[in-house]
Every structure is written in structure tokens, then in C-alpha cells.
Enzyme design. Structure first.
Site, PDB file in Angstrom:
ATOM      1  N   THR A 140      65.193 -17.127  28.172  1.00  0.00           N
ATOM      2  CA  THR A 140      65.318 -16.517  26.845  1.00  0.00           C
ATOM      3  C   THR A 140      64.328 -15.387  26.621  1.00  0.00           C
ATOM      4  O   THR A 140      64.645 -14.398  25.967  1.00  0.00           O
ATOM      5  CB  THR A 140      65.109 -17.600  25.756  1.00  0.00           C
TER       6      THR A 140
ATOM      7  N   SER B  25      67.664 -20.615  33.142  1.00  0.00           N
ATOM      8  CA  SER B  25      67.024 -21.572  34.055  1.00  0.00           C
ATOM      9  C   SER B  25      67.928 -22.742  34.428  1.00  0.00           C
ATOM     10  O   SER B  25      67.619 -23.495  35.354  1.00  0.00           O
ATOM     11  CB  SER B  25      65.694 -22.070  33.494  1.00  0.00           C
TER      12      SER B  25
ATOM     13  N   THR C  52      63.164 -21.972  29.464  1.00  0.00           N
ATOM     14  CA  THR C  52      62.493 -23.217  29.066  1.00  0.00           C
ATOM     15  C   THR C  52      63.267 -24.470  29.493  1.00  0.00           C
ATOM     16  O   THR C  52      62.669 -25.530  29.648  1.00  0.00           O
ATOM     17  CB  THR C  52      62.282 -23.266  27.536  1.00  0.00           C
ATOM     18  N   ASP C  53      64.581 -24.335  29.686  1.00  0.00           N
ATOM     19  CA  ASP C  53      65.388 -25.560  29.880  1.00  0.00           C
ATOM     20  C   ASP C  53      64.982 -26.357  31.119  1.00  0.00           C
ATOM     21  O   ASP C  53      64.973 -27.587  31.088  1.00  0.00           O
ATOM     22  CB  ASP C  53      66.880 -25.203  29.965  1.00  0.00           C
TER      23      ASP C  53
HETATM   24  N1  ASP Z   1      68.761 -21.302  28.295  1.00  0.00           N
HETATM   25  C1  ASP Z   1      67.449 -20.709  28.373  1.00  0.00           C
HETATM   26  C2  ASP Z   1      66.885 -20.948  29.770  1.00  0.00           C
HETATM   27  O1  ASP Z   1      66.413 -22.004  30.069  1.00  0.00           O
HETATM   28  C3  ASP Z   1      66.561 -21.292  27.333  1.00  0.00           C
HETATM   29  C4  ASP Z   1      65.184 -20.706  27.232  1.00  0.00           C
HETATM   30  O2  ASP Z   1      64.707 -19.976  28.060  1.00  0.00           O
HETATM   31  O3  ASP Z   1      64.532 -21.029  26.218  1.00  0.00           O
HETATM   32  O4  ASP Z   1      66.957 -20.053  30.576  1.00  0.00           O
END
Ligand code: ASP
Length: 332
Positions: free
Chosen positions: A13, A55, A86-87
Site C-alpha cells: 500500500t 504482499s 502489510t498483509d
Molecule cells: N494489500 C496490501 C499489501 O499487503 C496491504 C498493505 O500494504 O497495507 O500489499
């Protein structure tokens, strides 16, 4: 001389743009750097793009390649920041903790819940925290998020939208930002236990299985036939497994006898497992399961993958689970 920090971008993100088909990673590390440079004038920041992925699309071969790249880069930089979605950040942070044991510089993963180009994003704050931890001289693999720094191998994503998305599970934060600036609790940092060398081997024949009432023990045989070499079972409470109407404990014993590595932990995120308390745990222990104790699921899966990439010998595998490698587990 200014300290040199390398920022490696993998996507997520933080670097996302609205493609018209949902948010997807789009900004390059150079564009990210434009935003960040303002907040770290006393450091020499360099960036490189490793990949640009949500991710969910990060795979174990990416962990191995990242470990190799970081292993080279830590000769030239005083610290490394890894921008990551973050995932699955907690899985990458856990696996890099094992692959990069005794790393001589700080390696700090970060990401954000809003893109760095968003006016009210958490991205800049998280980058600032990660960059300053990377410049701290405190070696190890960490995650920085929402003004706190956690050991990589203890990090779990616990919220899908709030800025306070991560917590350090069964281990205190190793640093926080407050009126004291970045305050690092040095006694909580990983201890150097040997010489550093990248250890990128892993096995991807590992399964994560969460028990639920009524589960068919035959699933273990299915996994074995599919070629899985290890399974991490999240048992009930202290790690218990059923044996009355459907005998999961015996199925576990048979799986171990057939050469599968079975690691058992708890579905409860806090305080961990101890299979020697109840009959539901003891039967499995007698059947040869290894204990995950207070490891996060992410660290347990990563450790199992990593250990099975180092050795196939049951005694050596057992030994690895009787020691704490990077503060991922507190063995009672
Ligand atoms: N879907 C995103 C990822 O993990 C979520 C994030 O980065 O917060 O790439």
C-alpha cells in the site's frame, strides 16, 4: 560522514496508486524517496526496487532472494529498510529473521495503511521510524509501524484498517517513539550467537492447520500423500488435540512415524502452548510432536520451513525446536 541507509522497495500500500481496478503498487522507490528525503537530511539514503507487488503475491523464493540481496548490501550500508505490504509483512519479517541470523546491521521492515501520496497517510511516519531504527546501529531484523519497533519474528498483523496494525506478540516492543525520541530497549534486542552468513534454504512443503471441533484426522494422511514434510498445527488452548470420537492424536503419531515433522502450538495468540498439561496435549507429545510454545503462527511456519530447508534428519530437526534462535520463542 553521513550514515548510508538502503531502502529496498517490494510494493504494498505504501507505494500504491489507484489503477482503476483497485489499489495496486505503482510508485517506484525513486518516487518514494522524493517524499522521504525531507525527513532524514542527516542520512544518505539510497533506494532500489526489488519488486512491486501486493504482499499477497510475495512467495518464499522472494524471501530467499531478499535475504541474498540484504546479505550483500549489509557490507555497503549501515542499515537497511524494506518497504513491504502489510498483509504478509509478519511472515517475511519472521523468515528473514531466520535466514539472516547474526546480521551485522539493522534490517527494518515497514509499510503503511495508506499510500505515501495520500495527504493523511501513516506512510511517512512509518518510514521515518524505520529509517531511524535502521540508522541506530542495533543489529537484527525488525518491523517498524505506528511509532513502535518490534522484533521481526514476534510481529503479527492484528488490524486490517487502523494505523496501529501490528503488535509484538508475547514479547515487548524493542523501541518506541515518544518525547524521548526513538527510545530503544537494548536488553530486548537479539543477541549475536555466531558469524553471519545468509542461510536462504527453506522447504515450501509445509502446511498450516487450524483445528476445529470435529476435524477429520484423515487430513494428515492427505497432506503426507501430497508430499508435505511438515505441518504446524494450531491446537486448542494450551495446544490440545481431540482423541475421543475422532482420534487426531493417533493420526499425529502415525504422521510422525511416517517421517512428517509435526509442530504444535496454540490458537490463542497470547501466552502460548504447553502440551504437557492436559491429556489432549500429552498424547500428541508422546506421539512425537514438537512444541511451538509462544511463537506466532507466522514465526512457527517460517521456522518450520527454514529448519526443513537446513536438514531432513529428525534428531537435528528436534534440536532446532529446542532452542531459541533469534528470540522467536520463550522455551519454559
Ligand atoms: N494489500 C496490501 C499489501 O499487503 C496491504 C498493505 O500494504 O497495507 O500489499
Amino acid at each position: 560522514m553521513k550514515k548510508r541507509i538502503l531502502i529496498i522497495n517490494t510494493g504494498g500500500t505504501l507505494s500504491s496508486v489507484d489503477s482503476g481496478q483497485g489499489l495496486s503498487p505503482g510508485l517506484s522507490s525513486r518516487e518514494i524517496l522524493e517524499e522521504i528525503r525531507m525527513v532524514s537530511k542527516e542520512l544518505e539514503l539510497e533506494t532500489e526496487d526489488f519488486c512491486s507487488l501486493d504482499s499477497a503475491n510475495i512467495f518464499p523464493d522472494d524471501w530467499a532472494a531478499l535475504a541474498e540481496r540484504i546479505g550483500q548490501a549489509c557490507r555497503d550500508y549501515e542499515g537497511i529498510v524494506l518497504i513491504h505490504g502489510t498483509d504478509t509483512l509478519a511472515y517475511t519479517a519472521s523468515m528473514l529473521s531466520f535466514m539472516l541470523q547474526n546480521v551485522p546491521v539493522p534490517v527494518v521492515l515497514t509499510g503503511s495503511q495508506l499510500s505515501i501520496s495520500h495527504p493523511v497517510a501513516d506512510a511517512m511516519e512509518n518510514c521515518r521510524c524505520a529509517i531511524h531504527m535502521a540508522a541506530s546501529g542495533c543489529a537484527g531484523v525488525f518491523a517498524a509501524f505506528n511509532r513502535k519497533v518490534m522484533l521481526g519474528c514476534r510481529t503479527t498483523k492484528v488490524r486490517s484498517m487502523s494505523f496501529d496494525a501490528f503488535e509484538s506478540t508475547n514479547y515487548p516492543n524493542v523501541a518506541e517513539i515518544s518525547a524521548l525520541g526513538l527510545h530503544i530497549h537494548r536488553e530486548l534486542l537479539p543477541k549475536k550467537k555466531g558469524v553471519f552468513r545468509v542461510q536462504p534454504g527453506y522447504s515450501d512443503r509445509v502446511f498450516l492447520l487450524k483445528l476445529y471441533p470435529g476435524i477429520d484426522p484423515g487430513i494428515l494422511e492427505v497432506l503426507r500423500k501430497q508430499g508435505y514434510k511438515g505441518v504446524y498445527i494450531e491446537g486448542f488452548g494450551l495446544g490440545g488435540m481431540p482423541f475421543v470420537k475422532r482420534d487426531f492424536a493417533s493420526a499425529v503419531r502415525e504422521a510422525v512415524e511416517e517421517g512428517m515433522t509435526v509442530l504444535a502450538g496454540s490458537q490463542c495468540p497470547y501466552e502460548g502452548s504447553n502440551l504437557s498439561v492436559y491429556e489432549t496435549g500429552l498424547l500428541a507429545l508422546k506421539g512425537g510432536v514438537l512444541q511451538g510454545f509462544d511463537m506466532t503462527a507466522e514465526a512457527a511456519v517460517a521456522k518450520l520451513m527454514w529448519v526443513l530447508g537446513q536438514t531432513g534428519k529428525p534428531d537435528e530437526i528436534r534440536d532446532y525446536f529446542q532452542i531459541d534462535l533469534v528470540r522467536e520463542v520463550d522455551i519454559p
